[in-house]
Design an enzyme around this catalytic site. Sequence first.
Site, PDB file in Angstrom:
ATOM      1  N   ASP A  26      72.454  69.007  50.334  1.00 13.84           N
ATOM      2  CA  ASP A  26      73.135  67.845  50.200  1.00 13.84           C
ATOM      3  C   ASP A  26      73.194  67.771  48.808  1.00 13.84           C
ATOM      4  O   ASP A  26      72.315  68.182  47.900  1.00 13.84           O
ATOM      5  CB  ASP A  26      72.951  66.475  50.687  1.00 13.84           C
ATOM      6  CG  ASP A  26      74.202  65.610  51.051  1.00 13.84           C
ATOM      7  OD1 ASP A  26      74.096  64.635  52.008  1.00 13.84           O
ATOM      8  OD2 ASP A  26      75.317  65.740  50.267  1.00 13.84           O
TER       9      ASP A  26
HETATM   10  C1  GLC Z   1      77.714  63.699  50.111  1.00 14.23           C
HETATM   11  C2  GLC Z   1      77.432  63.508  51.416  1.00 14.23           C
HETATM   12  C3  GLC Z   1      77.704  64.710  52.272  1.00 14.23           C
HETATM   13  C4  GLC Z   1      78.816  65.561  51.560  1.00 14.23           C
HETATM   14  C5  GLC Z   1      78.335  65.927  50.271  1.00 14.23           C
HETATM   15  C6  GLC Z   1      79.378  66.752  49.548  1.00 14.23           C
HETATM   16  O1  GLC Z   1      76.783  62.781  49.310  1.00 14.23           O
HETATM   17  O2  GLC Z   1      75.999  62.791  51.729  1.00 14.23           O
HETATM   18  O3  GLC Z   1      77.949  64.403  53.487  1.00 14.23           O
HETATM   19  O4  GLC Z   1      79.202  66.758  52.266  1.00 14.23           O
HETATM   20  O5  GLC Z   1      77.788  64.800  49.486  1.00 14.23           O
HETATM   21  O6  GLC Z   1      80.485  65.772  49.159  1.00 14.23           O
END
Ligand code: GLC
Length: 724
Positions: free
Chosen positions: A266
């Site tokens: 993430d």
């Molecule tokens: C965010 C979220 C995740 C998302 C990622 C990219 O912090 O936790 O669900 O896919 O970043 O945007």
Amino acid sequence: MSKSSVDLKKLLSQMTIDEKIGQLVELNAEFFIKSASEVTGPATSFGFSEHGLSTIGSTLNFNGAREMRAIQAKHLENDRNKIPMLFAMDVIHGYKTLYPIPLSLGCSFDPELMKECCSMAASEASAAGVQLTFAPMLDFCREPRWGRVMETCGEDAYLNSVMGVAQVKGYQGDDLSEEGNIAASVKHLAAYGGAEGGRDYNTVELSEHILREFYLPAYKACIDAGAKLVMPSFNNLGGVPATANPWIMKKILREEWGYDGLVVSDYAALRELMNHGVTGSLKESAEVAFRNECDVEMMSGAYYKHLHELIDEGVFSEDELDRSVMRMLELKAELGLFDDPYHMASEEKERELFYCEKHREIARRAAEESAVLLKNNGVLPLSDKIKKIAVIGPFRDTGAINGFWTCCGDKNYAVTVTEGIREILPEAEIVGADGVSAKLGESSTDGIDEAVRLAESAEAVVLCVGEAQDYIGEARCIADITLSAPQRELVRRVCEANPNTAVLLFNGRPIVLTGIADVAPAMLEMFFPGTEGGRAAANLLFGRVNPSGKLSMSFPKHVGQIPVYYNRTMTGRPKRQGDDVFEGYTSSYMDCGILPLYFFGEGLSYTKFIYEEMSLDRREMGESDTLAVSVTVRNAGERAGKEVVQLYLRDLVSSTVRPVQELIAFEKIALEAGERRTVRFEISEPMLRLWNFENKFVSEKGDFLVSVGYADHMYFSEKFTLVK
Ligand code: GLC
């Protein structure tokens, strides 16, 4: 597998270590939008060199086909190996044309509709250059205070699994290299929705028993359905952040579930391992994440800066590096990127698809099928002969009904409630006032008098209240989910002024409605319905569509009941049905009892469904048998409607405590007025299994109760015995 003409093994053999590591780095598109010579801004803060940027394997958060094509073209010019970049976005409930948030679509209990929505979203996203979406989000959740509850399909593991698989199939189609299909991700592994106190990113302390029974099944169902990517969660699980957690990332995901695809961290999660305090440097973060086969780092720079060092030091072999790089190359090959790096993205296709009538129709139908009629004293449906109507409340005339994770959706394209009503009542006088604000901390009730005056002057009132969409989504957690005091006051006074009032609810989580449930003649839960929300609401209010949604999550009577959910387990001192709340010695709350205000699986219709009969084709079943359950339902009302027939199971005696009800099957059926239908379900032994104390999924001989209905309201229950 890879369909491209490129020999991936040969390609891999020609790459340097740094070029391989580049494939394992994912950066925001802003790093690539500036000219190659402008390695400034974010690039320098991460220490990326100009050459380094030319090796990067994937990017996210870009804006449309034109930008994507420009980035890809420049990249292919600079990348010695000519490996196309992978383009990813969070397409959660639509790209431009937005349909209801997943929590709401879960209320449709219609996986085919969910699949249709995701396929539509994939066609728009693909036209805009997206090749991978970070969806479905499968985080089982019993915590309405959590801002991201809106992204799940609610409090039931089976419903989350069924709707999650529908999303994977809708996004990916049958062939990723075909136009309009994009790769799907399983996120966030694991148990992100179990954050303590419903506070985003917070600690998760759950037993393996609860994880196995409730929190893990939907992830596994979607991996088994062929999702192409897995994203670990930010939270720590049992004290170790998922990104660095060998139990979930290796033992469960790789060894037990046999997943050999790509894992992408993430956003900045590797860097954040230091905040968790489990690593002392970015290099340590790189080591512990790579050791757990987190193949790609998103926006942390850890692999870019330190993975080469770790290989030189012999901490990792080049074979281990090749394993992760090959996963990325294979996904790109499966998407057909080596043959068409642009994956058919085109501005012309964008113009043709974005907000087109066909997509709007899908979004509208999804909003109509997902809405839940919570209460109706007969005031709904409204007559379309009305000459004067008042539309009141902070959500009466706004496009801010899309929720969070709206990707590239524009609220200005959303149909408001007032616009929807105008289309049905073109000749009527429509008067309106917000009355109050839905913003947190806004306590003014000055506008209520005007709202009441308008209500008194109209034949009917549509009252639009809820929670602002700013309070839902990532990092937007709310301690008190009670409908705000000014809105409660507005509802009470308007309903007093005009009993011909219907309340529309716009919210991204279950909210406490106790303060208005007794005075509102009717309540229709729309959640955040998306681009066509206002039109769908009007169609439902005036009976052009008969509501058919069933709640995907319980609505507490009081915030203090949280967590409150239908599949609770018994205690040694259960609150007996009908007990007075002041009855002693029961596991209950003296002031509000244990039952929610509105139940999982609950939802009314403008017609009446009678459950006439339920029968089993046997009373005993062996492990290899299938037990058939037949349920006969009749539409006893005056109008056609849809009903979700829900089948529940209870294991009456078992080695571990079991929920009082477990949803094991459902079917949404459409019945004309007077029509009768018999629905047939089949129960097989795997559906009877539980996670036992030896940490195995097993079924145990003994008596089971199978019921039809919902939560604490069953129409029929019959016993059968599993014999072994
Ligand atoms: C965010 C979220 C995740 C998302 C990622 C990219 O912090 O936790 O669900 O896919 O970043 O945007």
